[in-house]
Design a protein around this motif. Sequence first.
Motif, short mmCIF file in Angstrom:
data_model
loop_
_atom_site.label_atom_id
_atom_site.label_comp_id
_atom_site.label_asym_id
_atom_site.label_seq_id
_atom_site.Cartn_x
_atom_site.Cartn_y
_atom_site.Cartn_z
N ILE A 36 1.11 -0.94 0.22
CA ILE A 36 0.22 0.06 0.40
C ILE A 36 0.85 1.40 0.24
O ILE A 36 1.54 1.48 0.67
CB ILE A 36 -0.66 0.09 1.00
CG1 ILE A 36 -2.18 -1.01 0.79
CG2 ILE A 36 -1.93 1.25 1.41
CD1 ILE A 36 -3.32 -1.65 2.42
N ILE A 135 -7.77 3.60 4.81
CA ILE A 135 -5.71 2.76 5.71
C ILE A 135 -5.54 2.23 6.01
O ILE A 135 -4.82 0.82 5.74
CB ILE A 135 -4.91 4.37 4.86
CG1 ILE A 135 -3.31 3.17 5.24
CG2 ILE A 135 -5.05 5.32 6.40
CD1 ILE A 135 -2.98 3.08 3.59
N THR A 139 -4.83 -2.40 5.43
CA THR A 139 -3.30 -2.73 6.07
C THR A 139 -3.49 -3.78 6.63
O THR A 139 -3.20 -5.15 6.99
CB THR A 139 -2.51 -1.69 6.70
OG1 THR A 139 -1.50 -2.28 6.92
CG2 THR A 139 -3.20 -1.23 7.83
N VAL A 146 2.44 -0.69 5.10
CA VAL A 146 2.28 0.22 4.12
C VAL A 146 3.58 1.61 4.06
O VAL A 146 4.40 1.32 4.85
CB VAL A 146 1.45 1.63 4.60
CG1 VAL A 146 1.02 3.22 4.46
CG2 VAL A 146 -0.08 0.18 5.08
N VAL A 200 0.83 6.55 10.51
CA VAL A 200 0.97 6.63 8.82
C VAL A 200 1.01 8.27 8.36
O VAL A 200 1.29 8.37 8.21
CB VAL A 200 0.17 5.54 8.14
CG1 VAL A 200 0.07 5.68 6.69
CG2 VAL A 200 -0.06 4.41 7.86
#
Length: 223
Positions: A36, A135, A139, A146, A200
């Motif tokens: 990702i 997101i 994951t 990621v 992230v």
Amino acid sequence: MSRLALIKAVLGPIMRLMFRPRVEGAENIPGTGPVILAGNHLTFIDSMIMPVCLDRPVYFIGKDEYVTGKGVKGRLMAWFFSGVGMIPVNRDGGHGGVAALMTGRQVLEEGKVFSIYPEGTRSPDGRLYRGRTGIARLTLMTGAPVVPFAMIGTDKIQPGGAGLPRPGRVTVRFGEPMEFSRYEGMDRDRYVLRAVTDSVMAEVMRLSGQEYVDMYATKAKAA
């Protein structure tokens, strides 16, 4: 020759001449398996530059209007975006987010690279906005690592995200892979989803150098 290879062969030299793209940290993207890519979104041209800068094909969600336009311009846009890996999804209405999430999951389960902008829309002012938790769900559901990234300078070559871009220097910067296996099976825990998403976004902020705003970009646009 695949359509992506043809696009790179035709447009690559033009883009290198106009935007002088500098790619940093591409070695952080695993050569095989699901990945990702999660990064900031400054302007429309982000999705044109990213796919032609990498060796592996990159798949991403885009508005279905990009491939349903009429006339010569519409056909050219459809040819380009489908060629560089855009998967058209109708994101209007209550089911748009679910469709995008399920599409991303399918791409990852096929061992491919899926790119996502966690902010959900382009930044209205160049700052980095709060990420949406899709997101994190991706994951945790797939186990894919990621790789955070930052688009730098695209807002200078295409201010406001509209009109023809002008020549300038663009940087695409990738960080080290992030994995969240410690949260396996917790893809419905909203606190875990928020923690993963925020971690992230913190990396995206570090890579981009943007100021962070703890609110959704859509809310900022509506204000």
